[in-house]
Design a protein around this motif. Sequence first.
Motif, PDB file in Angstrom:
ATOM      1  N   SER B 336       0.827  -1.209   0.000  1.00  0.00           N
ATOM      2  CA  SER B 336       0.000   0.000   0.000  1.00  0.00           C
ATOM      3  C   SER B 336       0.863   1.262   0.000  1.00  0.00           C
ATOM      4  N   TYR B 337       1.989   1.193   0.696  1.00  0.00           N
ATOM      5  CA  TYR B 337       2.904   2.332   0.680  1.00  0.00           C
ATOM      6  C   TYR B 337       3.411   2.588  -0.738  1.00  0.00           C
ATOM      7  N   PHE B 338       3.713   1.491  -1.412  1.00  0.00           N
ATOM      8  CA  PHE B 338       4.220   1.591  -2.790  1.00  0.00           C
ATOM      9  C   PHE B 338       3.238   2.331  -3.699  1.00  0.00           C
ATOM     10  N   TYR B 339       1.958   1.941  -3.652  1.00  0.00           N
ATOM     11  CA  TYR B 339       0.988   2.583  -4.546  1.00  0.00           C
ATOM     12  C   TYR B 339       0.754   4.049  -4.155  1.00  0.00           C
ATOM     13  N   PHE B 340       0.783   4.320  -2.864  1.00  0.00           N
ATOM     14  CA  PHE B 340       0.659   5.692  -2.367  1.00  0.00           C
ATOM     15  C   PHE B 340       1.812   6.539  -2.894  1.00  0.00           C
ATOM     16  N   GLU B 341       3.002   5.978  -2.812  1.00  0.00           N
ATOM     17  CA  GLU B 341       4.216   6.673  -3.253  1.00  0.00           C
ATOM     18  C   GLU B 341       4.210   6.889  -4.766  1.00  0.00           C
ATOM     19  N   GLU B 342       3.688   5.925  -5.511  1.00  0.00           N
ATOM     20  CA  GLU B 342       3.802   5.956  -6.967  1.00  0.00           C
ATOM     21  C   GLU B 342       2.574   6.523  -7.681  1.00  0.00           C
ATOM     22  N   SER B 343       1.483   6.788  -6.972  1.00  0.00           N
ATOM     23  CA  SER B 343       0.330   7.424  -7.612  1.00  0.00           C
ATOM     24  C   SER B 343       0.792   8.743  -8.223  1.00  0.00           C
ATOM     25  N   CYS B 344       0.431   8.994  -9.472  1.00  0.00           N
ATOM     26  CA  CYS B 344       0.962  10.191 -10.141  1.00  0.00           C
ATOM     27  C   CYS B 344       0.238  11.448  -9.672  1.00  0.00           C
ATOM     28  N   GLY B 345      -0.881  11.281  -8.968  1.00  0.00           N
ATOM     29  CA  GLY B 345      -1.559  12.435  -8.385  1.00  0.00           C
ATOM     30  C   GLY B 345      -2.568  13.112  -9.291  1.00  0.00           C
ATOM     31  N   GLN B 346      -2.778  12.522 -10.466  1.00  0.00           N
ATOM     32  CA  GLN B 346      -3.650  13.176 -11.429  1.00  0.00           C
ATOM     33  C   GLN B 346      -5.138  13.052 -11.053  1.00  0.00           C
ATOM     34  N   CYS B 347      -5.556  11.852 -10.631  1.00  0.00           N
ATOM     35  CA  CYS B 347      -6.970  11.610 -10.311  1.00  0.00           C
ATOM     36  C   CYS B 347      -7.164  11.619  -8.794  1.00  0.00           C
ATOM     37  N   THR B 348      -8.142  12.360  -8.339  1.00  0.00           N
ATOM     38  CA  THR B 348      -8.367  12.500  -6.899  1.00  0.00           C
ATOM     39  C   THR B 348      -8.610  11.158  -6.186  1.00  0.00           C
ATOM     40  N   PRO B 349      -9.453  10.263  -6.723  1.00  0.00           N
ATOM     41  CA  PRO B 349      -9.707   9.013  -5.983  1.00  0.00           C
ATOM     42  C   PRO B 349      -8.429   8.221  -5.707  1.00  0.00           C
ATOM     43  N   CYS B 350      -7.511   8.227  -6.648  1.00  0.00           N
ATOM     44  CA  CYS B 350      -6.264   7.484  -6.491  1.00  0.00           C
ATOM     45  C   CYS B 350      -5.287   8.265  -5.607  1.00  0.00           C
ATOM     46  N   ARG B 351      -5.109   9.542  -5.894  1.00  0.00           N
ATOM     47  CA  ARG B 351      -4.165  10.364  -5.119  1.00  0.00           C
ATOM     48  C   ARG B 351      -4.523  10.348  -3.638  1.00  0.00           C
TER      49      ARG B 351
END
Lengths: 157, 437
Positions: B336-351
Amino acid sequence: MLSQDALKQIDREIAKYPADQKQSAAMAALAIAQMEQGWLSTETIEAVAGYLGMAPVAVYEVASFYNMYDLAPVGKYKITVCTNLPCALSGGVHAADYLKQRLGIGFNETTADGRFTLKEGECMGACGDAPVMLVNNVRMCSFMQPEQIDRLLGECE
Amino acid sequence: MGALGFILNAEEGERGWRLAEYIKRGGYSALKKIVNEKIPADQIVGELKKSSLRGRGGAGFPTGLKWSFMPRQFPGAKYVVCNSDEGEPGTFKDRDILRWNPHMVIEGMIIAGYAMGCARGYNYIHGEIWEIYKRFEEALDEARAARLLGNNILGSDFSFELQAHHGYGAYICGEETALLESIEGKKGQPRFKPPFPASFGLYGKPTTINNTETFASVPYIINEGGDKFLELGKPNNGGTKLFSVSGHVNRPGNFEVPMGTPFKDLLAMAGGMRNGRKLKAVIPGGSSAPVLPADVIMECTLDYDSIAKAGSMLGSGAVIVMDETTCMVKALERLSYFYFEESCGQCTPCREGTGWLYRVVHRIEHGEGRPEDLDLLNSVTDNIMGRTICALGDAASMPVKSFIKHFGAEFEYHIQNRKCLVPEDVQRAGSGFFKAA
């Protein structure tokens, strides 16, 4: 700012792309600049932007997006340790702990003599070789048990 | 290196990857055949369709079909792009393909250029494997010198230029449209689809993107025929496939086996469980694939259909093996840390959502979980999945959902007892790091 040799290397990168797509070389140009300067200062980023005919902010965006660019000074040897799950199952976190103890620093810190910086890395695509570390972005070290780590630190005098 | 197959059949060492050695192994004969016999593009695409080759990067999309989407007659530039940005935790096959057999990828890409009417290609290589990138550049130089790349390849009227692009540390660039943005010298943020790359790709031109292993499979299909490739595997799952086995096994590594090989056999090839410990769980297709408990995976065969039936994905063929010393909460926390770190931040639900997932799993792992946390985690995943431009949001959610589904009792124990079901010293012994100390 950038040496003739660095500019020559950047020219080779520019030639890989269509003539009207010089900005495609931004990533490589930043990597070349970082290898030469040790890290990417605002001045270095501006120099790269000037050379490629890009807005400095566009180059800064690239430099701040990708993990392997250093926007602050790092030690002579930057060691990045993968602690992601597949590596952790084979000692990635323990290898990082061992390094922290040997160097007396934590992640994102540099030793007082400026020799070592420690970074926590994400997947390097070498999970079968865990524990895996990357030195200065270019040298991948595999199967890093305590003995191998000691040897690596010894080589980095 | 693992079991021998046609992709990993190169000799390890400092020579096996070179052009002369590749040619000795029959290399570039598929390209020569195509150019000399002037084989029509449709026939090449037809063989690929017959072969049932499915994209090896993780999605498993039929390669022949993908190639047929390219507007071959479209005037102007068109591109072939290879995705060697291998950063899905557990996956390390493309590195070995490029290390031991770079010319097989180059040949596959040239054939792709011929079949789709493209004059230029790029291979995007993962940032952390600098030595492999340099080797690939050397292999390109060899191919150019031998007139296998460049203008009028092998004296024909077909021209194709190929370059390597080096990434610099961003998991998201493995997503094909983020990868294109990255080649264009930008932040690697995925594009909204449609338009798909076949109509609007690199520099806005028609582009086909395939994985390294997919391109490496092409010369064999041309030489031996699509039917023979299909027979190597099983219906709808043609060919051999590379499986990257990592985690708690005695001999981690890459193994090239026929599609449909029983999981048990792969585990045996990887030397079995480390120190003979008991298998607990396996993530069969890279960190984004749902985890499967031991009893389920032991009954599976390794192909797209069998793994899907069991409730997971074959993905990139990255098999992450976990034994009884594994704390499933800690394992999920790291992912989970990995996906948090690597989310590009473009889409609010993911960021925002990946941050929620990480923080909640983190507090459970650190003895601060709340009784409502498992429901909260499931609710966050529901609000991410299907609501983002690319698949990273789903990729972050699937581990969370599946870990809770199969190992919920372990999470509840953590929340109630504020500690792990697996004692710390047992977990520590599992990694095998301190054996030499």
